[in-house]
Enzyme design. Structure first.
Site, mmCIF file in Angstrom:
data_model
loop_
_atom_site.group_PDB
_atom_site.id
_atom_site.type_symbol
_atom_site.label_atom_id
_atom_site.label_comp_id
_atom_site.label_asym_id
_atom_site.label_seq_id
_atom_site.Cartn_x
_atom_site.Cartn_y
_atom_site.Cartn_z
ATOM 1 C CG ASP A 1 -2.132 -0.930 1.003
ATOM 2 O OD1 ASP A 1 -2.379 -1.336 -0.147
ATOM 3 O OD2 ASP A 1 -2.809 -1.248 1.995
ATOM 4 N N GLY A 2 2.068 1.188 0.555
ATOM 5 C CA GLY A 2 2.949 2.347 0.524
ATOM 6 C C GLY A 2 3.292 2.753 -0.892
ATOM 7 C CG ASP B 1 -1.497 10.624 22.357
ATOM 8 O OD1 ASP B 1 -1.167 11.417 23.250
ATOM 9 O OD2 ASP B 1 -1.357 9.384 22.452
ATOM 10 C CB ALA C 1 -9.800 5.491 -0.286
ATOM 11 C CB THR D 1 -10.062 0.270 5.953
ATOM 12 O OG1 THR D 1 -9.382 0.566 4.733
ATOM 13 C CG2 THR D 1 -11.559 0.156 5.690
ATOM 14 C CE1 TYR E 1 -2.966 6.449 13.889
ATOM 15 C CE2 TYR E 1 -2.211 8.315 12.590
ATOM 16 C CZ TYR E 1 -2.308 7.660 13.798
ATOM 17 O OH TYR E 1 -1.749 8.207 14.918
ATOM 18 C CG ASN E 2 -10.840 6.623 10.443
ATOM 19 O OD1 ASN E 2 -11.107 7.571 11.173
ATOM 20 N ND2 ASN E 2 -11.759 5.758 10.032
ATOM 21 C CB SER F 1 -5.260 1.770 13.748
ATOM 22 O OG SER F 1 -4.957 0.796 12.778
#
Length: 255
Positions: free
Chosen positions: A44-45, A144, A152, A155, A157-158, A160
């Site tokens: 994905d990166g 934090d 898109a 799913t 960082y959001n 997590s």
């Protein structure tokens, strides 16, 4: 769809480079600026890098997983690539635009296909004020950090950070706190895609904050504006039955 010229792009991993070599031997390797389609080989990166590189060019992008994470990628196979491309389903996505002003007054601009996140830089929690369409909605959030995610990116960082998963074709954005301390019970918000989110950093000298748009980071920000950029888009190809919409829906039933 039919693609007569394909450009192969690979990540730095040996596995991805070998896949690009073998596929290029079969199909040739066109100049990306003149190709009918770009095939990205990695995780994905690499896919995010490719989306940024070809934004608003109209060139469809088809990813095959030769990396660790492959939510935006199709399964890898050497055989039948032409047939898979011809049968692929297309999804068009728009990025977020980020306008960040740092402590010196300099303005930084970037786009993000996954999310724009604000993160504390040191041991002390960030203190933020959040406005939506120029109307203050949260006078003080101690946390934090906080992020704004596209469907898109919902799913990534959001998710997590315990944010909501958004259907890929929905005209929505997710506003999600990261480890909120006060108000502790605030879980974020779901916003219309045309909303403009303005985040002001309170006590910025004492509590410095960085803003990150996908892989672009700006440190010591004082104010950040985030909105979806409808003028920019990319087209992503997925195998039938494995579209991005299906993947996002399926993710909501995983445990």
């Amino acid at each position: 769809m039919s693609f007569s010229s394909i450009a192969f792009l690979a990540s730095d991993s040996a596995e991805a480079r070998e896949a690009a070599r073998r596929l290029s031997a079969r199909h040739g390797n066109a100049d990306p600026s003149r190709a009918d389609c770009v095939v990205a080989l990695g995780g994905d990166g690499l896919m995010l890098q490719t989306l940024h590189r070809f934004v608003s060019t109209g060139i469809p992008i088809y990813g095959m997983n030769r990396g660790t994470v492959g939510f935006l990628m199709n399964d890898y196979a050497e055989d039948g690539l032409a047939e898979r491309l011809a049968a692929a389903e297309m999804t068009t996505i728009h990025p977020l635009s980020m306008t960040a002003v740092d402590e010196t007054g300099k303005t930084h601009r970037a786009i993000a296909f996954n999310e724009v996140s604000l993160l504390r830089q040191r041991h002390q929690a960030a203190k933020l004020m959040i406005s939506i369409d120029n109307k203050p909605r949260l006078d003080e959030l101690i946390c934090d950090g906080v992020l704004v995610a596209t469907p898109a990116g919902s799913t990534a960082y959001n998710l997590s950070a315990h944010g909501p998963i958004l259907p890929i074709n929905s005209e929505l954005l997710a506003l999600t706190p990261i480890s909120a301390f006060r108000p502790r019970g605030w879980r974020g918000a779901i916003l219309p895609h045309q909303a403009k989110v303005t985040i002001a950093i309170l006590e910025g000298d004492k509590r410095p904050v960085a803003a990150v748009a996908d892989h672009v980071e700006v440190r010591h920000v004082r104010e950040v504006e985030i909105a979806q950029d409808q003028s920019k888009s990319v087209r992503i190809l997925f195998d039938p039955g494995h579209s991005l919409a299906e993947r996002v829906l399926r993710e909501q039933f995983r445990f």
